[in-house]
Write a protein that holds these residues in place. Structure first.
Motif, PDB file in Angstrom:
ATOM      1  N   ALA A   1      16.106  26.050 121.344  1.00 45.42           N
ATOM      2  CA  ALA A   1      16.059  27.437 120.685  1.00 45.42           C
ATOM      3  C   ALA A   1      17.041  28.170 121.818  1.00 45.42           C
ATOM      4  O   ALA A   1      17.779  29.205 121.236  1.00 45.42           O
ATOM      5  CB  ALA A   1      15.010  27.937 120.385  1.00 45.42           C
ATOM      6  N   TYR A   2      16.978  28.010 122.911  1.00 43.19           N
ATOM      7  CA  TYR A   2      17.543  29.091 124.040  1.00 43.19           C
ATOM      8  C   TYR A   2      18.511  28.459 124.835  1.00 43.19           C
ATOM      9  O   TYR A   2      18.245  27.037 125.189  1.00 43.19           O
ATOM     10  CB  TYR A   2      16.480  29.752 124.755  1.00 43.19           C
ATOM     11  N   PRO A   3      19.613  28.954 125.357  1.00 42.60           N
ATOM     12  CA  PRO A   3      20.569  28.451 126.480  1.00 42.60           C
ATOM     13  C   PRO A   3      19.924  28.214 127.752  1.00 42.60           C
ATOM     14  O   PRO A   3      20.253  27.156 128.391  1.00 42.60           O
ATOM     15  CB  PRO A   3      21.769  29.567 126.451  1.00 42.60           C
ATOM     16  N   SER A   4      19.100  29.107 127.991  1.00 43.55           N
ATOM     17  CA  SER A   4      18.351  28.966 129.379  1.00 43.55           C
ATOM     18  C   SER A   4      16.908  29.157 128.943  1.00 43.55           C
ATOM     19  O   SER A   4      16.579  29.816 128.150  1.00 43.55           O
ATOM     20  CB  SER A   4      18.834  29.934 130.465  1.00 43.55           C
ATOM     21  N   THR A   5      16.054  28.455 129.834  1.00 43.11           N
ATOM     22  CA  THR A   5      14.620  28.411 129.605  1.00 43.11           C
ATOM     23  C   THR A   5      13.724  28.754 130.938  1.00 43.11           C
ATOM     24  O   THR A   5      14.132  28.677 131.863  1.00 43.11           O
ATOM     25  CB  THR A   5      14.326  26.808 129.189  1.00 43.11           C
ATOM     26  N   TRP A   6      12.782  29.091 130.535  1.00 46.25           N
ATOM     27  CA  TRP A   6      11.558  29.127 131.596  1.00 46.25           C
ATOM     28  C   TRP A   6      10.864  27.816 132.042  1.00 46.25           C
ATOM     29  O   TRP A   6      10.840  26.996 131.109  1.00 46.25           O
ATOM     30  CB  TRP A   6      10.299  30.021 130.857  1.00 46.25           C
ATOM     31  N   PRO A   7      10.592  27.683 133.106  1.00 44.32           N
ATOM     32  CA  PRO A   7       9.830  26.539 133.565  1.00 44.32           C
ATOM     33  C   PRO A   7       8.636  26.579 132.895  1.00 44.32           C
ATOM     34  O   PRO A   7       7.944  27.573 132.668  1.00 44.32           O
ATOM     35  CB  PRO A   7       9.810  26.564 135.117  1.00 44.32           C
ATOM     36  N   PRO A   8       7.845  25.418 132.511  1.00 43.52           N
ATOM     37  CA  PRO A   8       6.521  25.344 132.139  1.00 43.52           C
ATOM     38  C   PRO A   8       5.362  26.164 133.026  1.00 43.52           C
ATOM     39  O   PRO A   8       4.734  26.710 132.513  1.00 43.52           O
ATOM     40  CB  PRO A   8       6.194  23.934 132.225  1.00 43.52           C
TER      41      PRO A   8
ATOM     42  N   LEU B   1      12.346  45.129 122.121  1.00 43.03           N
ATOM     43  CA  LEU B   1      12.891  43.713 122.611  1.00 43.03           C
ATOM     44  C   LEU B   1      14.349  44.023 123.116  1.00 43.03           C
ATOM     45  O   LEU B   1      14.826  44.950 122.750  1.00 43.03           O
ATOM     46  CB  LEU B   1      12.518  42.910 121.574  1.00 43.03           C
ATOM     47  N   GLU B   2      14.853  42.734 123.691  1.00 46.26           N
ATOM     48  CA  GLU B   2      16.118  42.518 124.004  1.00 46.26           C
ATOM     49  C   GLU B   2      16.551  41.732 123.250  1.00 46.26           C
ATOM     50  O   GLU B   2      16.026  40.406 123.035  1.00 46.26           O
ATOM     51  CB  GLU B   2      16.274  42.438 125.591  1.00 46.26           C
ATOM     52  N   VAL B   3      17.775  41.731 122.943  1.00 44.36           N
ATOM     53  CA  VAL B   3      18.339  40.659 122.056  1.00 44.36           C
ATOM     54  C   VAL B   3      19.901  40.628 122.420  1.00 44.36           C
ATOM     55  O   VAL B   3      20.617  41.343 122.696  1.00 44.36           O
ATOM     56  CB  VAL B   3      18.242  40.597 120.485  1.00 44.36           C
ATOM     57  N   ARG B   4      20.378  39.132 122.663  1.00 36.15           N
ATOM     58  CA  ARG B   4      21.861  39.095 122.615  1.00 36.15           C
ATOM     59  C   ARG B   4      22.815  39.762 121.771  1.00 36.15           C
ATOM     60  O   ARG B   4      22.567  39.685 120.488  1.00 36.15           O
ATOM     61  CB  ARG B   4      22.303  37.623 122.929  1.00 36.15           C
ATOM     62  N   VAL B   5      23.914  40.366 122.321  1.00 36.26           N
ATOM     63  CA  VAL B   5      24.608  41.146 121.276  1.00 36.26           C
ATOM     64  C   VAL B   5      25.323  40.041 120.238  1.00 36.26           C
ATOM     65  O   VAL B   5      25.549  40.639 119.000  1.00 36.26           O
ATOM     66  CB  VAL B   5      25.731  41.803 121.979  1.00 36.26           C
ATOM     67  N   SER B   6      25.242  38.699 120.629  1.00 37.87           N
ATOM     68  CA  SER B   6      25.839  37.846 119.693  1.00 37.87           C
ATOM     69  C   SER B   6      24.879  37.288 118.650  1.00 37.87           C
ATOM     70  O   SER B   6      25.318  36.335 117.949  1.00 37.87           O
ATOM     71  CB  SER B   6      26.623  36.727 120.455  1.00 37.87           C
ATOM     72  N   ASN B   7      23.600  37.594 118.916  1.00 39.15           N
ATOM     73  CA  ASN B   7      22.586  36.948 118.089  1.00 39.15           C
ATOM     74  C   ASN B   7      22.417  37.639 116.814  1.00 39.15           C
ATOM     75  O   ASN B   7      21.352  38.207 116.914  1.00 39.15           O
ATOM     76  CB  ASN B   7      21.289  36.735 119.268  1.00 39.15           C
ATOM     77  N   TYR B   8      23.385  37.563 115.900  1.00 44.72           N
ATOM     78  CA  TYR B   8      23.013  38.146 114.697  1.00 44.72           C
ATOM     79  C   TYR B   8      21.797  37.794 113.814  1.00 44.72           C
ATOM     80  O   TYR B   8      21.376  38.600 113.179  1.00 44.72           O
ATOM     81  CB  TYR B   8      24.318  37.835 113.780  1.00 44.72           C
TER      82      TYR B   8
ATOM     83  N   TYR C   1      22.988  41.164 130.975  1.00 42.99           N
ATOM     84  CA  TYR C   1      21.393  41.047 131.246  1.00 42.99           C
ATOM     85  C   TYR C   1      21.283  39.571 131.199  1.00 42.99           C
ATOM     86  O   TYR C   1      20.345  39.437 131.876  1.00 42.99           O
ATOM     87  CB  TYR C   1      20.808  41.704 129.831  1.00 42.99           C
ATOM     88  N   TYR C   2      22.157  38.772 130.521  1.00 40.47           N
ATOM     89  CA  TYR C   2      21.655  37.231 130.469  1.00 40.47           C
ATOM     90  C   TYR C   2      22.429  36.523 131.670  1.00 40.47           C
ATOM     91  O   TYR C   2      23.603  36.516 131.642  1.00 40.47           O
ATOM     92  CB  TYR C   2      21.818  36.581 129.145  1.00 40.47           C
ATOM     93  N   SER C   3      21.744  35.678 132.286  1.00 39.61           N
ATOM     94  CA  SER C   3      22.327  35.546 133.649  1.00 39.61           C
ATOM     95  C   SER C   3      23.275  34.191 133.364  1.00 39.61           C
ATOM     96  O   SER C   3      24.227  33.929 134.188  1.00 39.61           O
ATOM     97  CB  SER C   3      21.324  35.184 134.832  1.00 39.61           C
ATOM     98  N   ASP C   4      22.941  33.261 132.102  1.00 45.17           N
ATOM     99  CA  ASP C   4      23.565  32.157 131.833  1.00 45.17           C
ATOM    100  C   ASP C   4      25.133  32.411 131.526  1.00 45.17           C
ATOM    101  O   ASP C   4      25.906  31.838 131.899  1.00 45.17           O
ATOM    102  CB  ASP C   4      22.801  31.137 130.764  1.00 45.17           C
ATOM    103  N   ASN C   5      25.353  33.356 130.926  1.00 44.14           N
ATOM    104  CA  ASN C   5      26.751  33.861 130.485  1.00 44.14           C
ATOM    105  C   ASN C   5      27.361  35.400 130.678  1.00 44.14           C
ATOM    106  O   ASN C   5      28.172  35.597 130.146  1.00 44.14           O
ATOM    107  CB  ASN C   5      27.056  33.365 128.873  1.00 44.14           C
ATOM    108  N   GLN C   6      26.330  35.992 131.520  1.00 46.21           N
ATOM    109  CA  GLN C   6      26.631  37.469 131.700  1.00 46.21           C
ATOM    110  C   GLN C   6      26.531  38.322 130.308  1.00 46.21           C
ATOM    111  O   GLN C   6      27.298  39.349 130.170  1.00 46.21           O
ATOM    112  CB  GLN C   6      27.816  37.771 132.381  1.00 46.21           C
ATOM    113  N   GLU C   7      26.181  37.786 129.210  1.00 44.71           N
ATOM    114  CA  GLU C   7      26.035  38.591 127.990  1.00 44.71           C
ATOM    115  C   GLU C   7      25.227  39.873 128.067  1.00 44.71           C
ATOM    116  O   GLU C   7      24.210  39.987 128.854  1.00 44.71           O
ATOM    117  CB  GLU C   7      25.706  37.719 126.852  1.00 44.71           C
TER     118      GLU C   7
END
Ligand SMILES: CC(C)(COP(=O)(O)OP(=O)(O)OC[C@H]1O[C@@H](n2cnc3c(N)ncnc32)[C@H](O)[C@@H]1OP(=O)(O)O)[C@@H](O)C(=O)NCCC(=O)NCCS
Length: 210
Positions: free
Chosen positions: A23-30, A144-151, A171-177
């Motif tokens: 679901a997500y481009p980057s993830t939390w460790p378990p 909440l926060e949501v990516r600007v591209s996540n319509y 805010y998002y470190s994977d693509n600086q979005e």
């Protein structure tokens, strides 16, 4: 009832992480989920199960009588999440979500549906369940926060009265979005309560028919 919300337990984490990767481009460790469940008393995490999914072809025994389960009947979610009991039906988990309570604000930290189960009202079911939890724990606003591209997600949040209140740049470190910051109105206001009840009634009808 086919779709059931449960409190997330430690035993659920491997399946949660699997869905998160889809679901997500980057993830939390378990370990981050385990820490949340074990150590963060302000965190509330849920999983959504599809009771029609069985593991190894063996029907999953009902965990409690069907009559005790109703959409949006959530007091059972409010205990702590440190249980380590093994759940036999990990495969039945198709989504998860969570929030933190910060004083009187509920901060939604995550919400994700397995891609094969999207567009059926189930992400909405999880969001409405989080808002129900927010009421139960005394929150007055949900944010909440949501990516600007996540319509898709933004549409879901707008449906539940979230409005844009600003941006967090890069805010998002994977693509600086950038992240859009969204807030509900005061959830105890008569207008919000009424809108929420109407949305839940429509959703119960929709899901009850599935
Ligand atoms: C966001 C997400 C949880 C939505 O789950 P879902 O089960 O597909 O959503 P639902 O079927 O419950 O849709 C509820 C509402 O969301 C909006 N929505 C969901 N998917 C949409 C899409 N592809 N396009 C437009 N709007 C969409 C609509 O407003 C919809 O209401 P409607 O059915 O009346 O049109 C899901 O797309 C997901 O897991 N995405 C990846 C993880 C993610 O981005 N999470 C949000 C992080 S902030």
């Amino acid at each position: 009832m086919r779709y059931v919300i449960d409190r997330m337990t430690m035993a659920d984490v491997p399946r949660v992480v699997e869905i998160e990767r889809l679901a997500y481009p980057s993830t939390w460790p378990p370990s981050a989920y385990r820490k949340e469940l074990q150590d963060n008393r302000w965190a509330h995490y849920i999983v959504l199960r599809d009771k029609k999914i069985v593991e190894g072809g063996i029907p999953v025994p009902a965990q409690e009588p069907e009559r005790q389960r109703r959409f949006f009947s959530l007091p059972f979610l409010l205990g702590r999440s440190t249980a380590t009991v093994s759940t036999p039906d990990l495969a039945s988990i198709i989504g998860f979500a969570g929030l933190w309570l910060m004083v009187d604000e509920a901060h939604i930290t995550t919400i994700a549906m397995h891609p094969d189960f999207r567009r059926r009202g189930l992400g909405e079911y999880m969001l409405a369940s989080l808002i129900d939890i927010a009421y139960s724990i005394g929150a007055r606003w949900v944010t909440l926060e949501v990516r600007v591209s996540n319509y898709s997600a933004q549409n879901l949040y707008r449906k539940y009265g979230f409005r844009e209140a600003g941006l967090r740049h890069r805010y998002y470190s994977d693509n600086q979005e950038d992240a859009l910051i969204m807030w509900t109105d005061e959830i105890n206001s008569p207008a919000y309560k009424q809108k929420f009840q109407e949305l839940k009634a429509a959703l119960s009808h929709k899901l009850g028919a599935s």
